[in-house]
Scaffold this motif. Structure first.
Motif, PDB file in Angstrom:
ATOM      1  N   VAL A   1       0.849  -1.191   0.000  1.00  0.00           N
ATOM      2  CA  VAL A   1       0.000   0.000   0.000  1.00  0.00           C
ATOM      3  C   VAL A   1       0.882   1.237   0.000  1.00  0.00           C
ATOM      4  O   VAL A   1       1.937   1.265   0.649  1.00  0.00           O
ATOM      5  CB  VAL A   1      -0.925   0.004   1.241  1.00  0.00           C
ATOM      6  CG1 VAL A   1      -1.695   1.310   1.341  1.00  0.00           C
ATOM      7  CG2 VAL A   1      -1.883  -1.176   1.209  1.00  0.00           C
ATOM      8  N   PHE A   2       0.442   2.252  -0.741  1.00  0.00           N
ATOM      9  CA  PHE A   2       1.091   3.559  -0.686  1.00  0.00           C
ATOM     10  C   PHE A   2       0.275   4.470   0.225  1.00  0.00           C
ATOM     11  O   PHE A   2      -0.955   4.515   0.127  1.00  0.00           O
ATOM     12  CB  PHE A   2       1.181   4.215  -2.059  1.00  0.00           C
ATOM     13  CG  PHE A   2       2.158   3.564  -2.996  1.00  0.00           C
ATOM     14  CD1 PHE A   2       3.428   3.198  -2.559  1.00  0.00           C
ATOM     15  CD2 PHE A   2       1.814   3.328  -4.328  1.00  0.00           C
ATOM     16  CE1 PHE A   2       4.337   2.615  -3.428  1.00  0.00           C
ATOM     17  CE2 PHE A   2       2.705   2.746  -5.199  1.00  0.00           C
ATOM     18  CZ  PHE A   2       3.977   2.383  -4.754  1.00  0.00           C
ATOM     19  N   MET A   3       0.965   5.207   1.074  1.00  0.00           N
ATOM     20  CA  MET A   3       0.321   6.249   1.863  1.00  0.00           C
ATOM     21  C   MET A   3       0.543   7.582   1.160  1.00  0.00           C
ATOM     22  O   MET A   3       1.668   7.909   0.756  1.00  0.00           O
ATOM     23  CB  MET A   3       0.913   6.312   3.270  1.00  0.00           C
ATOM     24  CG  MET A   3       0.273   7.370   4.152  1.00  0.00           C
ATOM     25  SD  MET A   3       0.978   7.351   5.816  1.00  0.00           S
ATOM     26  CE  MET A   3       0.049   8.696   6.569  1.00  0.00           C
ATOM     27  N   LEU A   4      -0.542   8.344   0.974  1.00  0.00           N
ATOM     28  CA  LEU A   4      -0.463   9.622   0.280  1.00  0.00           C
ATOM     29  C   LEU A   4      -0.283  10.761   1.267  1.00  0.00           C
ATOM     30  O   LEU A   4      -0.490  10.609   2.476  1.00  0.00           O
ATOM     31  CB  LEU A   4      -1.715   9.836  -0.562  1.00  0.00           C
ATOM     32  CG  LEU A   4      -2.070   8.706  -1.543  1.00  0.00           C
ATOM     33  CD1 LEU A   4      -3.272   9.101  -2.393  1.00  0.00           C
ATOM     34  CD2 LEU A   4      -0.880   8.331  -2.411  1.00  0.00           C
ATOM     35  N   ALA A   5       0.074  11.933   0.764  1.00  0.00           N
ATOM     36  CA  ALA A   5       0.396  13.081   1.605  1.00  0.00           C
ATOM     37  C   ALA A   5      -0.792  13.526   2.448  1.00  0.00           C
ATOM     38  O   ALA A   5      -0.603  14.098   3.537  1.00  0.00           O
ATOM     39  CB  ALA A   5       0.885  14.235   0.734  1.00  0.00           C
ATOM     40  N   ASP A   6      -2.009  13.258   1.972  1.00  0.00           N
ATOM     41  CA  ASP A   6      -3.184  13.683   2.740  1.00  0.00           C
ATOM     42  C   ASP A   6      -3.649  12.614   3.725  1.00  0.00           C
ATOM     43  O   ASP A   6      -4.723  12.723   4.318  1.00  0.00           O
ATOM     44  CB  ASP A   6      -4.332  14.059   1.799  1.00  0.00           C
ATOM     45  CG  ASP A   6      -4.800  12.881   0.951  1.00  0.00           C
ATOM     46  OD1 ASP A   6      -4.204  11.784   1.061  1.00  0.00           O
ATOM     47  OD2 ASP A   6      -5.760  13.057   0.160  1.00  0.00           O
ATOM     48  N   GLY A   7      -2.849  11.567   3.913  1.00  0.00           N
ATOM     49  CA  GLY A   7      -3.182  10.542   4.887  1.00  0.00           C
ATOM     50  C   GLY A   7      -4.078   9.439   4.365  1.00  0.00           C
ATOM     51  O   GLY A   7      -4.480   8.562   5.132  1.00  0.00           O
TER      52      GLY A   7
END
Length: 428
Positions: free
Chosen positions: A95-101
């Motif tokens: 999974v990738f975590m994005l900058a907005d959580g």
């Protein structure tokens, strides 16, 4: 990695089993479990690092939680995606975590690294198609369309080739990058000519045909419509006489006698029409060269009749068979109902002969009007006038020579000039 993990586990594997409590479960980190369970198929399906320039194949949901069960929103292709972390969730899914959580599955079926895969130098000349776009770099996320002085249907020089997820792109030095979909390996200017004819000259009183001699590509409007061709029909006489010269059957210096018979066979032109030779038989002898010049340069009716009578043998079967085959239609020397395309075909045959009549057709009494009027390069042409019909058929010796045939009914010489000028602006 797997070898290192196995080495780290060796002390545990070698320790007697009675040291471990049977009531206590060992929990390995998700990353370690994923590493142990992954295989080649898993590696091909999921990312194992954060991509440099992530993009999406299609609209994709992102989630509030790493287990990917609660949808937060949907993001579209070519949206800004900032990835801050890479992790393995409890279901052992990367999974990738994005900058907005939020979170997104780190799957190659959803995400691709929108980068230039390869580049190489090239040295190519191509033609621009209509509605092309120019970019500041090969098309990836973040590329921008730029303004350019380039124009469609012109030849350009390409210096670099690049491959991205979007396709293949070529660099025009000092201008930018263009998709191969917007390029033609072949000269495509005839498409522009066709657009011009369709948009500007699609009138029932015009029959127009244009053909590039190198590419054999053509364009036309009502090109198969027959009109009374008047003196354009003399192209057949010119061609056939030139052929007899090249076959050694006659010579330019041969003399032909002007008797009353030459004006009386059924396909003969009215001797009182155009030309400078006497309108009545004078029993003088005229050289083939003199007669060819008179037909080509002055559209002389009597000279045409003399050549038709002696050389073409009153337009016998041999003449008719050959001319019909070259023109692509029944070329009737009496009725003279011919299409612009047939006349162009005949002029093309004259072009390939490359004989003296090309020279004669390039210096006529009619060079200051119709097709030849404004064109600066050599123009070899044959005009025709009768009643409301005004025609001209020409070889234009542009960088790539082409044929233009314009037949009109109730139009002016200036109309023909304008048509020819517009076509020349594209093909010069």
């Amino acid at each position: 990695m797997k070898q290192l993990l196995a080495f780290m586990l060796m002390p545990f594997c070698m320790t007697p089993l009675h040291l471990f409590s049977s009531e206590k479960n060992v929990e390995w980190p998700n990353e370690m479990q994923y590493e142990l369970s992954s295989n080649a198929a898993t590696a091909a399906f999921y990312f194992d690092t954060i991509p440099n320039n992530p993009n999406l194949y299609s609209s994709t949901p992102v989630y509030k939680n790493s287990s990917l069960t609660v949808v937060s929103k949907t993001i579209k292709p070519n949206s800004k995606i900032t990835i801050t972390d890479f992790l393995i969730n409890d279901d052992l899914i990367p999974v990738f975590m994005l900058a907005d959580g939020t979170y997104i599955e780190a799957s190659h079926r959803l995400i691709y690294d929108d980068i230039v895969y390869s580049k190489e130098n090239v040295d190519l000349n191509y033609w621009l198609k209509d509605n092309f776009k120019v970019y500041n770099q090969p098309l990836v996320y973040g590329s921008k369309e730029v303004k350019s002085s380039l124009t469609a249907y012109t030849q350009i020089h390409l210096t670099e080739k690049a491959v991205t997820e979007q396709g293949v792109y070529y660099k025009v030095s000092g201008k930018g990058w263009i998709s191969e979909e917007d390029l033609s390996a072949e000269d495509n200017r005839m498409q522009k000519v066709q657009n011009l004819l369709t948009q500007k000259y699609n009138q029932s009183n015009y029959s127009i045909f244009v053909k590039q001699l190198k590419t054999q590509k053509s364009a036309g409007i009502n090109e198969n419509t027959k009109m009374y061709a008047a003196s354009v029909a003399k192209l057949a006489t010119l061609y056939y006489t030139q052929e007899q010269i090249q076959n050694g059957n006659i010579k330019l210096s041969d003399k032909l006698k002007y008797t009353s018979d030459v004006n009386s066979f059924k396909e003969a032109y009215n001797p009182s029409g155009s030309g400078k030779i006497s309108k009545t038989a004078d029993n003088k002898e005229y050289s083939v060269e003199t007669l060819l010049k008179a037909v080509a340069q002055n559209s002389d009716n009597v000279a045409t009749n003399i050549l038709g009578y002696y050389v073409a043998k009153q337009y016998d079967n041999d003449f008719q068979t050959e001319i019909d085959s070259l023109s692509g239609m029944k070329w009737d020397m009496k009725e003279r109902n011919i299409s612009a395309k047939a006349a162009a075909n005949m002029m093309e045959a004259v072009y390939y002969q490359d004989g003296k009549i090309i020279e004669y057709l390039s210096a006529t009494d009619y060079d200051d009007s119709r097709i030849a009027k404004d064109i600066s390069v050599q123009v070899s042409h044959k005009i025709g006038d009768a009643y409301d019909y005004k025609h001209d058929v020409a070889i234009i010796y542009a960088e790539e020579p082409y044929i233009v045939s314009v037949f009109t009914d109730k139009a002016t010489y200036d109309d023909i000039t304008k048509i020819a000028d517009d076509i020349y602006a594209v093909l010069k």
